[in-house]
Design an enzyme around this catalytic site. Structure first.
Site, mmCIF file in Angstrom:
data_model
loop_
_atom_site.group_PDB
_atom_site.id
_atom_site.type_symbol
_atom_site.label_atom_id
_atom_site.label_comp_id
_atom_site.label_asym_id
_atom_site.label_seq_id
_atom_site.Cartn_x
_atom_site.Cartn_y
_atom_site.Cartn_z
ATOM 1 C CD GLU A 453 140.862 72.494 -27.779
ATOM 2 O OE1 GLU A 453 139.933 72.412 -26.964
ATOM 3 O OE2 GLU A 453 141.672 71.588 -27.983
ATOM 4 C CG ASP A 532 137.936 69.190 -27.664
ATOM 5 O OD1 ASP A 532 136.924 69.689 -28.181
ATOM 6 O OD2 ASP A 532 138.906 68.741 -28.302
ATOM 7 C CG ASP A 534 140.053 66.478 -24.096
ATOM 8 O OD1 ASP A 534 140.371 67.669 -23.832
ATOM 9 O OD2 ASP A 534 140.210 65.987 -25.223
ATOM 10 C CG ASP A 536 145.273 67.884 -24.629
ATOM 11 O OD1 ASP A 536 146.100 68.019 -23.691
ATOM 12 O OD2 ASP A 536 145.508 67.279 -25.681
#
Ligand code: 0RA
Length: 672
Positions: A453, A532, A534, A536
């Site tokens: 990403e 990541d 998290d 998102d």
């Protein structure tokens, strides 16, 4: 009885060639049987990983389900005990304990110690259940350090105990009871299984499925392990009761509950053809996918087979005839549009369950029904029921056919668009995406591709990788949601197209033969999603997983899709520093090198907010180096449940999605 005991203990000794002992042929088979199971457990239960471990429970539960199918059992209780042993108790007739004529032993002992013996002595019964491998409860016994069988019959409790399948004493009376039924408790053998820790969610999914597949049966699941429950955020004992009055009607509603329906009805049939029970439930939704789930004798037939083929044929024929009769086909032909099989199944969710007395399972994973006669039975049953439904429900019939017409029209339009794109850009056929940093090795078995990403993390990954076998494909932000878009459109989406081209596969359903993508040209045996740590990142990982699940599920089944786990923290004290992948790791470091708090006693915590914060070397060390990294393999435990979960995660409804993410979150607390 004393003589019996001696004989049995000898039976399990290794002195097979002792001529003086009076072994009958069948006795020797017993010995060989369970020894063989212990020698080659994978041959009997599939594997010795977590999957095989859970399979033991299914095998025991299946015996109780048979008793329910015979009409004598209404309730099955499954308990995960504190010591990770499993108890399965039913309220059936109880396994017979009287002397088995040929074997000169209690029938219970025969069932528990002879491979494939389950139910053999009960010719009249209609045995259709049975685990995937149909090996029987003796197999579970052989793979358990200890097992205790109790039978509640005629006011008495009978009991026998086994160690690694060997009876420790003859079946004996141990008390009186008002109950009726069978209770089995087993302790899986730690020397055989890679793990012996049961997962509540895996068992819960299967018990829910079994309750849907066997209407009227109550299955309770209880977890007495307080520590495991606490990890799942549950205070005290965890318990679920699974019961379905409507059977597949409820099942299809459950699977489809987060989609928008074309109309609220479930098209349902429950019938029998030539002694083969057939149950089918169908719902139409406004999505563009097709979701068929099929079962034979409660086993999920992932590879399909004759029952599914019969279903498809009936659906196509009946709807085609309806369209012909209503002059709809004629209209389409004027626009040079021909309806194809897939158009009839767009937005369809269906569950098909048949019970076959002597099923022939074929295919790579033995989950494809081969009995040719079943195709005709299902075709006839579904044909009749669907024809009747359309006659009785003209409004719904029109909605279905309108949807078919739309699907055909859109498909033809998409094909034209794709052809024109390909004409303009001849490279799009076989070329590799410009953004891909490929590896040098050409043997797919050695190679892996990271889907990363963000361009900055992509840059670090390109620098940090081992370019011999690691390829990097950076993708920008969120790829589109395949749940909400027609699959033809995927070709028009750059990021999806890049993934497909890099993999080298032809993806999606092939309209000619309805077979899945062709994987012969697959360029990497591992695809690793790197996002990541998290919310998102989790969303992006989910979008990519959905793409694979919907269009390339075989890659997941083959174990080729992984998720990378970047660390959340780097904890440093003086010259010691450690990467921590979760809050538990971090706490361990703080307890060891600090005073247990985030700030006390000179410990420095660096929290990584994203992959981009790590330099190339750090990314290699923590996330990419096969020697040190932590990969999560993506698996499909249960296709129906995965279907439900993905449509829920990708759907319009926010509340269930948030709840799921909160329950499954492993990110740092900050984001939760
Ligand atoms: C065959 C005959 C009878 C009971 C069963 C099998 C039986 C097996 C299992 C396995 C788990 N639970 C079970 N419950 C029942 C009974 C025959 C009779 O009583 O006449």
């Amino acid at each position: 009885m004393a003589e019996e005991t001696v004989r049995q203990s000898e039976l399990f000794s290794d002195e097979l060639n002792d001529e003086s002992a009076d072994y009958s042929a069948s006795n020797i088979q017993v010995l060989e049987g369970l020894e063989a199971v212990r020698k080659r457990p994978a041959m009997y239960i599939g594997d010795i990983s977590e999957k095989g471990l859970h399979h033991l429970v299914y095998e025991v539960v299946d015996n109780s389900i048979d008793e329910a199918l015979a009409g004598f059992c209404t309730h099955i209780e499954v308990t995960i005990n504190e010591d990770n042993s499993i108890t399965v108790q039913d309220n059936g007739r109880g396994i017979p304990v009287d002397m088995h004529e040929k074997e000169h032993r209690s029938a219970l002992e025969v069932v528990m110690t002879v491979l494939h013996a389950g139910g053999k002595f009960d010719k009249g019964s209609y045995k259709v259940s049975g685990g995937l491998h149909g090996v029987g409860v003796s197999c579970v016994n052989g793979l358990s350090t200890k097992m205790i069988s109790q039978v509640f019959r005629d006011g008495k409790i009978y009991q026998q105990e086994y160690h690694q399948g060997k009876p420790q004493y003859d079946v004996k009376e141990v008390g009186t009871t008002d109950l009726r039924g069978t209770r089995q408790q087993f302790w899986p053998d730690k020397t055989i299984f890679i793990t012996t820790t049961y997962k509540y969610d895996i068992l819960a999914n299967r018990m829910r499925e079994l309750a849907f597949l066997n209407a009227g049966l109550t299955i309770t699941l209880t977890d007495l392990r307080l520590d495991k429950n606490a990890e799942a955020g549950i205070d005290g004992i965890r318990k679920d009761t699974f019961y379905s009055k409507g059977g597949l009607r409820d099942f299809v509603r459950y699977i489809d509950s987060t989609r928008t329906h074309l109309f609220d009805d479930v098209i349902y049939l429950n019938t029998e053809k030539q002694g083969t029970p057939i149950e089918v439930a169908i719902m139409y939704n406004t999505s563009y996918g097709e979701n068929l789930h099929s079962y034979v004798n409660n086993i999920n037939t992932i590879e399909g087979g004759t029952h599914l083929q019969g279903f498809r044929t009936a659906l196509t024929r009946v709807l085609k005839k309806y369209a012909d009769d209503n002059k709809i086909t004629e209209k389409l032909e004027k626009q040079h549009i021909e309806i194809s099989g897939e158009d009839f199944r767009e937005g369809l969710t269906a569950v098909i369950s048949v019970k076959v007395a002597e099923p022939q399972f074929e295919g790579q994973t033995k989950t494809k029904l081969g009995n040719s006669e079943v195709a005709g039975y299902v075709q006839q049953a579904v044909g009749e029921a669907l024809t009747y439904y359309l006659e009785e429900h003209p409004k719904e019939a029109k909605l279905i056919v309108d949807k078919v017409v739309l699907a055909a029209t859109a498909r033809v339009a998409a094909r034209k668009a794709r052809e024109s794109v390909q004409r303009k850009n001849p490279m799009s056929g076989g070329g590799l995406p410009g953004k891909l940093a490929d590896c040098s090795d050409r043997d797919p078995a050695n190679c892996e591709m990271f889907i990363v990403e963000g361009d900055s993390a992509g840059g670090s990954a390109k620098q940090g990788r081992d370019r011999h076998f690691q390829a990097i494909l950076p993708i920008r932000g969120k790829i589109f949601n395949v749940e909400r878009v027609m699959w033809h459109k995927a070709f028009e989406h750059e990021e999806v197209n890049n993934i497909i081209q890099a993999l080298g596969v032809r993806f999606g359903l092939n309209p000619e033969d309805n077979k899945e993508a062709n994987y012969d040209k697959l360029r990497y045996y591992k695809t690793i999603i790197m996002a990541d740590a998290d919310v998102d990142g989790a969303h992006i990982a989910t979008l990519i997983m959905t793409l694979f699940f919907r269009f390339m599920p075989q890659l997941i089944r083959d174990g080729r899709l992984y998720i990378a786990n970047p660390p959340l923290y780097k904890c440093t004290k003086g010259t010691v520093s450690e990467y921590c992948y979760n809050d538990v790791d971090k706490q361990r470091f703080l307890d060891r090198y600090g005073d247990g708090t985030d700030t006390g006693a000179g410990v420095h915590i660096q929290r990584y907010k994203g992959l981009g914060e790590m330099n190339a070397e750090q990314l290699w060390e923590t996330t990419m180096n096969p020697e040190t990294r932590l990969l999560t393999q993506v698996t499909i435990e249960d296709a129906a449940e995965a279907d439900y979960t993905f449509s829920m995660l990708m759907g319009e409804d926010v509340a269930p999605r948030r709840e799921f993410i909160e329950r499954n979150a492993t990110y740092a607390n900050i984001d939760a």
